[in-house]
Write a protein that holds these residues in place. Structure first.
Motif, PDB file in Angstrom:
ATOM      1  N   TRP A  19       0.837  -1.210   0.000  1.00 41.53           N
ATOM      2  CA  TRP A  19       0.000   0.000   0.000  1.00 41.53           C
ATOM      3  C   TRP A  19       0.870   1.258   0.000  1.00 41.53           C
ATOM      4  CZ3 TRP A  19      -4.914   0.753  -1.007  1.00 41.53           C
ATOM      5  CH2 TRP A  19      -5.790  -0.326  -0.921  1.00 41.53           C
ATOM      6  N   GLY A  72       2.211   1.962  -3.298  1.00 41.59           N
ATOM      7  CA  GLY A  72       1.216   2.595  -4.166  1.00 41.59           C
ATOM      8  C   GLY A  72       1.134   4.081  -3.947  1.00 41.59           C
ATOM      9  N   LEU A  73       1.190   4.468  -2.694  1.00 41.93           N
ATOM     10  CA  LEU A  73       1.139   5.904  -2.409  1.00 41.93           C
ATOM     11  C   LEU A  73       2.373   6.612  -2.940  1.00 41.93           C
ATOM     12  CD1 LEU A  73      -0.658   7.988  -0.969  1.00 41.93           C
ATOM     13  CD2 LEU A  73       0.867   7.763   0.997  1.00 41.93           C
ATOM     14  N   ILE A 129       4.096   5.739  -5.552  1.00 45.86           N
ATOM     15  CA  ILE A 129       3.919   5.856  -7.006  1.00 45.86           C
ATOM     16  C   ILE A 129       2.982   7.023  -7.324  1.00 45.86           C
ATOM     17  CG2 ILE A 129       2.981   4.714  -9.040  1.00 45.86           C
ATOM     18  CD1 ILE A 129       3.904   2.061  -7.763  1.00 45.86           C
ATOM     19  N   ALA A 130       1.924   7.081  -6.558  1.00 45.54           N
ATOM     20  CA  ALA A 130       0.971   8.159  -6.781  1.00 45.54           C
ATOM     21  C   ALA A 130       1.626   9.516  -6.582  1.00 45.54           C
ATOM     22  CB  ALA A 130      -0.216   8.011  -5.830  1.00 45.54           C
TER      23      ALA A 130
END
Lengths: 367, 422
Positions: free
Chosen positions: A6, A9-10, A12-13
């Motif tokens: 998770w 993912g953040l 990458i965002a």
């Protein structure tokens, strides 16, 4: 899926967005200092901001830090879809922002410190106009674009102290810093004879403020919070030149939180800010919010808010109303928390209407 | 905790939303627009000073070094005649194997000249070739050759008639032509027999030619010059060789033989001297240098959208329509007056037509923006013709000393935007 994935993912965002912490922007504030940021975590924002005064992960009040039992890091991301409507036109805009990043933890049983980075003023916009000019005997049509990207960031260093079992007090120092990269562009239709004019400037900002507050548990199921903040002047520089100095507002507010059941929490808050000090075209603002949180492991959060925007062309402040919902889930035995929320805002004033949908995602890590 | 598919979908949505950014919206001004506006100012600046012309009597390109040989027949305006001195013919040529034999005469000679530009609208365009004394050189004048040109031409070729023949070939005269339809050039192969160009043993067969142009209308044209690679005049000689008692053999001069040792053109009236005006072009080729005072307030903090140099002609350009030329504005690398080194990169060009005009306008936006970016560059320009020395037409424009008609700089620029001011 692990907390690590998770977090990836953040990350990458964040790389895609490529920006520092900012709040959602608004056309109402283009002519002013900017759009004030929301000093709220995703959890608080999902309740309309009602819980912000009691939320240790929101850099809203200093005393709330006292509820941090472990070292905690929180980051928030918001993707906004904004419809800007004027009589005769409607434009959809999209932005992604990272409005809050906070770190904190206890130094002792009674003393908690924290640092946070959040948006104080957002100045991200691109206003495009169409016009023409008489040049050398011929009307030359052109497009003008004035754009800005950036804003003022509030770096808060705060400490909260528990005094007895019912009272907590907090104190914070705020360093206001940041910059905006601005472009002024004129593109003539006749690009053969007239070269496109592009001017670029970087405006840097500096200022500071202090804040303080207290939370008093008046009953086992009720607590009240009071808070205040005073910001000094904001200095704007282009290169070495001081180009503007604007006074910044004082903030006063209070909040109430009720916990009638262990799985039900209800809160409301109100605050007032003296934005009219900043100069012409600015108004003092009053904001209120109310919300509730039901459940513990995967709670349901609902909130409403009413606010005023500090900048606008008319004789009264533009208004803003909003509703929000959200939830959260814990990961890795409580070491990670994912908060999600959806916020709907409606702003109006002086013939301009904005409808904003914002999808919020927050990540909290407690190592 | 959400199930794995739900979490995966949430992650995809998160990443997708993170990459969105579109903030461009129509501005509602002035209510919802930034304070301050981008303004553009259009102004005329008397920014030209210390301007002067150079190039007479010795020009930047003189007739003998021009890429083109100018022929003109414009009664009352210009009469110009190319002249050329051909090389000596061989005295011996190979007869058989390594055996050589002496040259005893000329059978025929073909003179090749290339017309690089002409007025295609004139009728009966003709080139007349005259025999000139072998003493011609760079000091030869139009007047000095008047007797030679007063004699009958040794050949006259009607260019229009030749180009109207099948395959551009006239069997009766032996003349032919090669038409370059890409560059619109015409190479004439003019045939001379032994009577027209007799072999002179004392001169070892040297020949000097002069060419006049004529047509039903005033006209002019350009011939490729010696320095114009592949387009200059040349001769091919077919020679008679003593075959050692076995009769007369005929041999052609070797390939590569026959380019003139010298060529130029003489003309009348002579070029007018320089005066107080800014002169550009003509023969000998002239240039004008202009120093531009770039206002510091514009140079340091403004953006230039358009810059035009405006000059007022003192005399209308004279000539025929085909005399139109390119007027080149070129920055200097270093300002050394007449000998300034030219910047090959920062160049602006304007086409000048032989027609009445009230103002010569030269766009120099790129140049001004270059100066704004490089404040160490000298703000001087040179006006010149392109190509130089290839056109009699010249421009004479008022200099800054003539206050009422002085050169002006027409600037359209944007002052600095008030970033950050509220």
């Amino acid at each position: 899926m692990s907390a690590r994935r998770w977090s990836m993912g953040l990350v990458i965002a964040a790389m895609c967005g490529g920006g520092v912490a900012r709040a959602q922007d608004s056309q109402f504030s283009i002519a002013g200092l900017g759009t004030p940021g929301r000093l709220e975590s995703v959890r608080s924002r999902s309740t309309g901001g009602a819980f912000a005064a009691f939320d240790p992960e929101s850099p809203f009040t200093d005393a709330a830090l006292v509820d941090l039992r472990n070292a905690t890091a929180t980051a928030a991301q918001g993707a906004s879809f904004r419809d800007v409507s004027t009589p005769g036109s409607s434009t959809w805009l999209r932005t992604t922002r990272f409005p809050v990043l906070s770190l904190g933890g206890p130094l002792s049983n009674r003393l908690v410190v924290g640092v946070s980075f959040s948006t104080y003023l957002d100045q991200t916009y691109d206003a495009v106009t169409r016009d023409s000019q008489l040049l050398r005997g011929t009307m030359q049509p052109f497009n003008n674009s004035i754009s800005s990207d950036g804003g003022v960031t509030d770096v808060r260093l705060a400490a909260a102290l528990r005094i007895g079992s019912r009272l907590a007090v907090g104190l914070g120092f705020h360093d206001l810093a940041g910059s905006t990269r601005q472009n002024a562009t004129r593109i003539y239709d006749d690009t053969t004879d007239y070269v496109t004019v592009v001017q670029t400037g970087t405006v840097t900002y500096s200022g500071w403020g202090i804040s303080g507050g207290a939370i008093l548990r008046i009953l086992p199921t009720a607590a009240i919070a009071v808070f205040a903040r005073q910001d000094q002047a904001l200095h704007s520089h282009v290169g070495d030149s001081l180009v503007a100095t604007n006074n910044l507002p004082a903030t006063y507010g209070g909040a109430l939180m009720l916990t009638p059941e262990p799985t039900l929490r209800i809160a409301g808050s109100v605050d007032w800010q003296s934005w009219s000090r900043t100069g012409a075209g600015a108004f003092n603002t009053m904001a209120w919010s109310a919300g509730l949180e039901i459940g513990r492991t995967t709670p349901l959060r609902i909130g409403v808010r009413g606010d005023q925007l500090p900048f606008g062309p008319g004789t009264s402040a533009p208004t803003e109303t909003g509703v929000a919902v959200g939830t959260s889930t814990t990961l890795a035995k409580g070491h990670g928390v994912i908060d999600v929320g959806l916020e709907r805002l409606s702003r109006s004033g002086s013939g301009l209407q904005e409808e904003v949908w914002t999808l919020l995602v927050g990540v909290t890590v407690r190592p | 905790m959400p199930r794995p598919p739900v979490r995966a979908a949430a992650l995809v949505v998160l990443i997708a939303l993170a990459c969105t950014n579109d903030i461009s919206a129509p501005g509602v001004c002035p209510q919802f627009c930034p304070l301050g506006s981008l303004t553009v100012i259009d102004t005329l600046l008397a920014a030209i000073s210390r301007d002067s012309a150079y190039g007479r009597p010795q020009g930047y390109v003189n007739p003998g070094l021009s890429l083109t040989l100018l022929a003109a027949s414009e009664p009352g305006i210009k009469d110009s005649r190319p002249i050329m001195l051909m090389p000596a013919l061989p005295t011996r040529l190979v007869l058989e194997d390594t055996t050589t034999a002496p040259v005893i005469g000329v059978d025929s000679i073909v003179l090749a000249v290339t017309i690089t530009s002409r007025d295609t609208l004139v009728t009966n365009l003709a080139l007349s070739v005259y025999a000139l004394p072998l003493s011609i050189d760079s000091t030869t004048t139009f007047t000095g050759l008047a007797p030679a040109f007063a004699a009958p031409p040794i050949r006259t070729v009607n260019v229009n008639s030749l180009l109207a023949t099948p395959a551009y070939n006239n069997p009766a005269t032996g003349d032919s032509a090669i038409l370059d339809t890409v560059y619109h050039r015409v190479t004439l192969l003019i045939n001379f027999d032994s009577a027209q160009v007799p072999y002179s043993v004392p001169d070892t067969g040297k020949l000097a030619f002069g060419i006049r142009v004529g047509a039903d209308q005033p006209t002019d044209l350009s011939l490729g010059g010696l320095l114009n690679y592949g387009l200059g005049p040349s001769i091919t000689a077919y020679l008679k060789v003593d075959s050692l008692g076995l009769g007369v053999a005929h041999r052609r001069t070797p390939l590569g033989f026959g380019t003139p040792s010298f060529n130029t053109f003489v003309f009348n009236p002579p070029p007018p001297p320089l005066d107080s005006t800014l002169v550009v072009g003509g023969v000998p080729a002239t240039r004008s240098i202009l120093r531009i005072t770039f206002p510091r307030i514009i140079r340091d903090s403004q953006q230039i959208a358009r810059a035009t140099l405006e000059l007022i002609p003192a005399v209308l350009p004279q000539g025929v329509a085909s005399d139109s030329f390119d007027l080149v504005t070129q920055a200097v690398l270093v300002d050394l007056g007449a000998k300034s080194a030219l910047d090959p990169i920062h160049v602006d060009t304007t086409r000048i037509y032989i027609t009445p005009m009230d103002t010569v306008r030269i766009e120099m936006t790129n140049l001004m923006r270059f100066w704004a970016a490089d404040t160490t560059a000298p703000t001087a320009i040179v006006l010149r013709q392109a190509p130089e020395g290839g056109n009699f037409a010249e421009l004479r424009m008022f200099a800054s000393s003539t206050t009422a008609y002085r050169p002006m700089l027409h600037l359209t620029y944007s002052p600095s935007f008030p970033f950050g001011q509220r």
